[in-house]
Design a protein around this motif. Structure first.
Motif, PDB file in Angstrom:
ATOM      1  N   LEU A  54       1.799 -23.178 -41.597  1.00  0.00           N
ATOM      2  CA  LEU A  54       1.093 -22.004 -41.083  1.00  0.00           C
ATOM      3  C   LEU A  54       2.056 -20.844 -40.843  1.00  0.00           C
ATOM      4  CD1 LEU A  54      -1.759 -21.167 -40.323  1.00  0.00           C
ATOM      5  CD2 LEU A  54      -1.303 -21.962 -38.008  1.00  0.00           C
ATOM      6  N   ASN A  55       3.234 -21.137 -40.319  1.00  0.00           N
ATOM      7  CA  ASN A  55       4.234 -20.092 -40.114  1.00  0.00           C
ATOM      8  C   ASN A  55       4.691 -19.487 -41.438  1.00  0.00           C
ATOM      9  OD1 ASN A  55       4.208 -20.242 -37.349  1.00  0.00           O
ATOM     10  ND2 ASN A  55       5.901 -21.703 -37.243  1.00  0.00           N
ATOM     11  N   GLN A  56       4.849 -20.314 -42.462  1.00  0.00           N
ATOM     12  CA  GLN A  56       5.248 -19.803 -43.771  1.00  0.00           C
ATOM     13  C   GLN A  56       4.177 -18.903 -44.360  1.00  0.00           C
ATOM     14  OE1 GLN A  56       6.284 -23.203 -46.147  1.00  0.00           O
ATOM     15  NE2 GLN A  56       8.288 -23.430 -45.191  1.00  0.00           N
TER      16      GLN A  56
ATOM     17  N   GLN B  37       1.241 -32.604 -37.228  1.00  0.00           N
ATOM     18  CA  GLN B  37       0.972 -31.315 -36.594  1.00  0.00           C
ATOM     19  C   GLN B  37       2.177 -30.389 -36.709  1.00  0.00           C
ATOM     20  OE1 GLN B  37      -0.587 -31.674 -32.658  1.00  0.00           O
ATOM     21  NE2 GLN B  37      -1.154 -29.540 -32.542  1.00  0.00           N
ATOM     22  N   GLU B  38       3.388 -30.938 -36.623  1.00  0.00           N
ATOM     23  CA  GLU B  38       4.587 -30.119 -36.825  1.00  0.00           C
ATOM     24  C   GLU B  38       4.604 -29.541 -38.236  1.00  0.00           C
ATOM     25  OE1 GLU B  38       7.897 -32.713 -36.063  1.00  0.00           O
ATOM     26  OE2 GLU B  38       8.256 -31.809 -34.118  1.00  0.00           O
ATOM     27  N   LEU B  39       4.297 -30.375 -39.231  1.00  0.00           N
ATOM     28  CA  LEU B  39       4.284 -29.907 -40.619  1.00  0.00           C
ATOM     29  C   LEU B  39       3.221 -28.839 -40.828  1.00  0.00           C
ATOM     30  CD1 LEU B  39       4.791 -33.300 -42.489  1.00  0.00           C
ATOM     31  CD2 LEU B  39       6.457 -31.460 -42.181  1.00  0.00           C
TER      32      LEU B  39
ATOM     33  N   GLU C 123       1.413 -24.554 -32.728  1.00  0.00           N
ATOM     34  CA  GLU C 123       1.075 -25.824 -33.367  1.00  0.00           C
ATOM     35  C   GLU C 123       2.306 -26.716 -33.481  1.00  0.00           C
ATOM     36  OE1 GLU C 123       0.375 -22.857 -34.753  1.00  0.00           O
ATOM     37  OE2 GLU C 123      -1.782 -22.730 -34.515  1.00  0.00           O
ATOM     38  N   LYS C 124       3.426 -26.112 -33.843  1.00  0.00           N
ATOM     39  CA  LYS C 124       4.660 -26.883 -33.991  1.00  0.00           C
ATOM     40  C   LYS C 124       5.134 -27.427 -32.644  1.00  0.00           C
ATOM     41  CE  LYS C 124       9.164 -26.842 -36.126  1.00  0.00           C
ATOM     42  NZ  LYS C 124      10.121 -26.166 -36.931  1.00  0.00           N
TER      43      LYS C 124
END
Length: 82
Positions: free
Chosen positions: A50-52, A43-45, A3-4
């Protein structure tokens, strides 16, 4: 992570589109480029968040399970016909 990467690509494409619109004097193309940049940043945020969440779930699986069970219980209670 995907996504990032997609967000970064959208943001980059927006920068190019904005610059091309500025070079040609096309304000609608510039506006579309700025919109694409904003969507890419969002989308980066989202990818970062999501990664966190993934990292937190791996580090604390029992807490994650408790949160998901609690959310499921609340949703079930909200949508149960009485």
């Amino acid at each position: 992570m995907l996504e990032k990467i997609e967000g970064t690509a959208q943001k980059l494409a927006g920068h190019v589109q904005d610059a091309f619109g500025a070079a040609t004097g096309d304000n609608s193309l510039r506006a579309e480029g700025k919109t694409r940049q904003a969507a890419g940043k969002a989308q980066e945020l989202y990818g970062d968040a999501l990664n966190q969440v993934r990292e937190s779930a791996v580090a604390n699986p029992l807490a994650t399970l408790a949160i998901v069970a609690g959310a499921g219980f609340l949703l079930g209670a909200l949508f149960t016909k009485r």
